[in-house]
Scaffold this motif. Sequence first.
Motif, PDB file in Angstrom:
ATOM      1  N   LYS A   1     -41.987  65.246 -17.474  1.00  0.00           N
ATOM      2  CA  LYS A   1     -41.579  64.863 -19.031  1.00  0.00           C
ATOM      3  C   LYS A   1     -42.022  65.863 -20.282  1.00  0.00           C
ATOM      4  O   LYS A   1     -41.451  65.640 -21.235  1.00  0.00           O
ATOM      5  CB  LYS A   1     -43.180  63.910 -18.835  1.00  0.00           C
ATOM      6  N   THR A   2     -42.320  67.238 -19.400  1.00  0.00           N
ATOM      7  CA  THR A   2     -42.857  68.109 -20.659  1.00  0.00           C
ATOM      8  C   THR A   2     -41.163  68.494 -21.236  1.00  0.00           C
ATOM      9  O   THR A   2     -41.522  69.085 -22.501  1.00  0.00           O
ATOM     10  CB  THR A   2     -43.467  69.531 -20.132  1.00  0.00           C
ATOM     11  N   GLY A   3     -40.575  68.612 -20.396  1.00  0.00           N
ATOM     12  CA  GLY A   3     -38.931  69.125 -20.488  1.00  0.00           C
ATOM     13  C   GLY A   3     -38.610  70.254 -20.322  1.00  0.00           C
ATOM     14  O   GLY A   3     -38.227  71.124 -21.905  1.00  0.00           O
ATOM     15  N   ALA A   4     -39.558  70.996 -20.023  1.00  0.00           N
ATOM     16  CA  ALA A   4     -40.253  73.550 -19.537  1.00  0.00           C
ATOM     17  C   ALA A   4     -38.470  73.911 -19.576  1.00  0.00           C
ATOM     18  O   ALA A   4     -38.313  73.134 -18.827  1.00  0.00           O
ATOM     19  CB  ALA A   4     -41.130  72.952 -19.306  1.00  0.00           C
TER      20      ALA A   4
END
Lengths: 320, 506
Positions: free
Chosen positions: B123-126
Amino acid sequence: MRLAKTSGIAARLLSVLITLFGISVFIFIVLRVIPGDTITGSLGIETGVLTPEQIDDLKRYYGIDKPLLLQYFSWITSFLSGDLGFAYSTGVSVLTLTGSSLPVTIELALFGTISGVIMGIAIGMFSAKKPGSARDFFGQLFGLLALAIPGFVLSTAIVTIMANKFGYFPNGYEYMTPWEDLWMNLQQMLFPSIVLGIAVAAPVMRTTRSALLETVDKDFIRTAFGKGLKSRTVQFRHVLRNSLIPIVTMTGIQFGYLLGGAVIVEKIFALPGMGRQILDAINKREYATVQSSVMIFAILFVTINLVTDIIYRRIDPRIK
Amino acid sequence: MISKKRFLVGGVALALIAGTLVSTPAKAASSELVIGSVLDIDKLDPHTSTNFATVRALGLVYSSLVEVGPGNKLKTGLASSWSFNAAGTQLKLVLRQGVKFHDGSTFDATDAKASLERILDTKTGAAGRANLLTITSMVAEGRSLTLNLSVPNVPILAALDGVNMAMLSSDDIAAGKVGGSNKPNGTGPYKFVSWEPTQSVKYVSNPGYWMGAPKITNLTIRVIPNESSILSAMNAGTIQFGIVTDPLIAKQVSTKTLKLFKVPALAYYALQLNTKVAPFNDKNVRLAIQCSIDRPEMINTAMLGEGAVSGPITSPAYKSDPNARPCPKVDIAKAKEYLAAAGKSSGVTFKALVTSNGWATSVAMAQNLKAQLARADITMDLDIVDQATYVPRWLGADFVATLANNGGRIDPDTMYTRYFTSTGNLNKVATYSSATLDANFLKGKSSGKTAVRTSAYTAISKELEDNAVWVWLATPYEYRVATKELKGFVALATGSLLPLRSASLG
């Protein structure tokens, strides 16, 4: 008579509304047609590390997963209610961004126009006084050079010479609004205004020259001289005043162009205006910022044209 | 005869202009440094930052467990020591004592674990998630953090460097107070003060920084969206430090009045060839391109001599030897032989995707390559687009060939695994993989022995060059311009501004 005037203004307002609607549709479609979206604009090549599920989540977050028609109505209804959206990258509302960038662009365009009009009218009058003479040649040469030299070349030359030879580059300091530091603000606006002013001066000068040459042959000018009025009085009170309509038209158009066309000057002189705001937003595919900023420009542009029309009517009551 | 009125008006005008010229505001205080940058930052979340300007700016606020120092050597950061087990499947990091976040809370292994978990959370899209995928579990105990790995992975240590691996407060993560409009709260040498979009980012020094408070107490990164104007501002003394990428601007720096720092970058330029489509699905055509290019000529003309010929791997410890490639020097006869072998004696025509504003010399380089390739009857048509259009086309491998400026890393594993392993997330863009490449990447990843790793990466480099998968061209320089008064600054190939923590003015 009054009815005709009112219906003329109503028709003009209707055409303004149709124009604005057309612009809103056009900018909305153009942004969706060009490759890329807010996700690739924000993450760049690192978008490649996202899973399809992550991309879907982000599309939902940015609201670009909805049908285009729904996206358009969602944006335009929000815009009309005063909600201009927000820039996803900064989390700042477009209204706030525009609140700080629009005054910079308006101030720059205003100073550019004023300096351009002063230069243009002065050189135009200087040229028209003796057509075909050496002074006319130099006046026209100025017009030609001002049109031919690109703004970015002139800007870069001014910045380089002032910084390298005189150690002077006020735009290297933090931008100051007139309310924070008027003196610094004026220094930061001085050179960009001159650059824009020169670009405005050329068409204004040429328009002024032709309009003056046309007016100077009119009977009422001969009458004014026949009455024994001084040359200066005839020039300003009769010749210039009766040549103003094309000059006002040209000034209005130039001011409108300056609002949107000052991007390069804003970049070189590090001025945080609307041009930079829109360019950055286009690069990041920040749809709400681009669409709302363009609409603000469009509203300003058509308003200026409307005001120009009204000014005509004041200058020349024959115009209906 | 000049009238009194005219004289007065003229006098006032002259005084105004003269006043404008001389009344330059006082220069910055000696403990204040103003940095000129063309790019503004675009977010405040270190884990999702990909923009160079954002990575640079947030690198002053956040720290990572390890750091890349001068000479591109890995050194301690928030981890003061580390060790791998014999199999290379477990990494134990001992964290530095007495480190505090800017809000005063203490940094410990719980924060480190929460930070890495946030990066791994989809969910962070790191941006750095792909480099941590071998982590199966983490154990945090006081100042000790243990990473258990699914396969031997020694390069994971180097992957823990940088802003994308920033250590955040576990409380901030739990409260969702990272990025967006939340004020960054790191452990770095500078505390974040404010960000005014399109204008500036301001910092003050962190008196509790674990290396000691930086001598430069106030720092501002000012957005000046034109490199020529940055140099002018430096010449006028209105800013004291400039970030420059254009070799043309770097060449104009007068070293009599300013300091120019120049280090070879880890990034590299390459002509990426799409091996899945004609004509580059034929290895001989790719080799013909390889042999037709005179790299020194391109560097001397389009890059103004500011660069070095490079092979695939730019990581200093495992650097590829450009002379080991087929046609290390331009060889038009050989290029024509390759074209003949491909059944294309009359030449080939293809279109190359080029970014107009991705970097300063992109179009000049493309034009130079086009001219060079024409000598071997190869026609390269240029498809020049803006960077925002280029990126999605590059990601979708929507090109036959493309001139690219790709980032480098100090470890070849983090640099190329994502491109050239069959499961790499950018393999679609690389358009090439093989069983031998997969095996060699695994060999390099699994061993801590330099000789074994060197052998693996030499083999990888050879396979990539022998097959002309891409045509690697050159590495540029990283430039920094500073006032002569700046002391103690060392420029890094990574472009990081972190060395400012040890610098002083005057």
